[in-house]
Write an enzyme that holds these catalytic residues in place. Sequence first.
Site, PDB file in Angstrom:
ATOM      1  N   HIS A 206       0.848  -1.206   0.000  1.00 41.70           N
ATOM      2  CA  HIS A 206       0.000   0.000   0.000  1.00 41.70           C
ATOM      3  C   HIS A 206       0.882   1.254   0.000  1.00 41.70           C
ATOM      4  CE1 HIS A 206      -4.157  -1.607   0.506  1.00 41.70           C
ATOM      5  NE2 HIS A 206      -3.470  -2.676   0.862  1.00 41.70           N
TER       6      HIS A 206
ATOM      7  N   TYR B  94       3.900  -5.663   9.561  1.00 39.85           N
ATOM      8  CA  TYR B  94       3.876  -4.203   9.559  1.00 39.85           C
ATOM      9  C   TYR B  94       5.071  -3.645  10.322  1.00 39.85           C
ATOM     10  CZ  TYR B  94      -0.984  -3.912   7.829  1.00 39.85           C
ATOM     11  OH  TYR B  94      -2.132  -3.985   7.072  1.00 39.85           O
TER      12      TYR B  94
END
Length: 335
Positions: free
Chosen positions: A54, A324
């Site tokens: 992203h 992440y």
Amino acid sequence: MYIKKSHLPAFSLATILSLSTLFASAAETGVTAGQVVSALEGTFGVHAGERRNHIKGSCAAGEFIGAPVARDYTRSALFSGKPLPVIARFSLAGGNPKVPDTAKSARGMALEFRLPDGKLQHMTMLNTPMFGAATPQTFFDDIVSKKPDPITGKPDPEKIKAFRASHPDSLPQADYLDKNNPPVSWANSSYFGIHTFKFVNQTNKTTLVRWRFVPQDGEKRLSDDELKSSPPNFLEQRLIDRVKQGSIRWDMILTIGAPGDPEDNPTLSWPSNRKEVKIGTLTIASVTSQKGAECERINFDPLVMADGIEPTNDPILLFRSPAYAISFGKRLSGK
């Protein structure tokens, strides 16, 4: 509303307990968070100081007002009825910073809610009702299958075809993306929490829930002609232009689970007749490019949860946090 102070994740007890199990979950799959991040780098390249997935996106800010009716299900301070500041990020899936805004891939909306006493609640969502993998292994294999051929510079269609044939859990999302064109604007899309979560109320009653944010501007998709003719970069400016006309709003809709509904598999949808309740309104009042803006510095870890909301044992949900963290660490170090 932008808050200049950088925030570090604040973990609830439930989140800490979840984090203690996620590494075991990763080990069981045979895929590590580091391997997934490396696969993303191998497929999309390394873009120093940027997100590994992203990567292309825009920052926004506004507020959220939770409806007191949600207190029947959760004691979360998110639903006090008082306005709470929100930092948002809209994005396109993948690690290619030059991906065209017409790509038939998922769109994301990530939210950081600033609760009283410095506590945080994160929500990281997609504009597809389901995820494209039931396990980290499937997600890893998907990324690897899309690695560009060194000769053509493009993914090998046969490898992608073989991946889908051997990973049926990837098909629901792929089919959804194939049949639904991308939205005309980030403001004209619903965003789904993808996973099942636990709402815990004041009496410690636990309710399995899923949520989505539905645009008050309405759902609008690119036509086939617009898909061919639209420029590669229009989403950010279109959102900036839209917010100049007035604030953008989404209704937060809660779906209440029933016995037997899948809770640990984000590729499976719940029946459409489940009870639904509107439990809040998200308002976006400003939009800006992400470079140097507030959202660029935030790691939208979905396991950052305040009291009253807890994760399920969904292996994808639990796996996202360490992945992440690795990506975030590389970004902070400029790698």
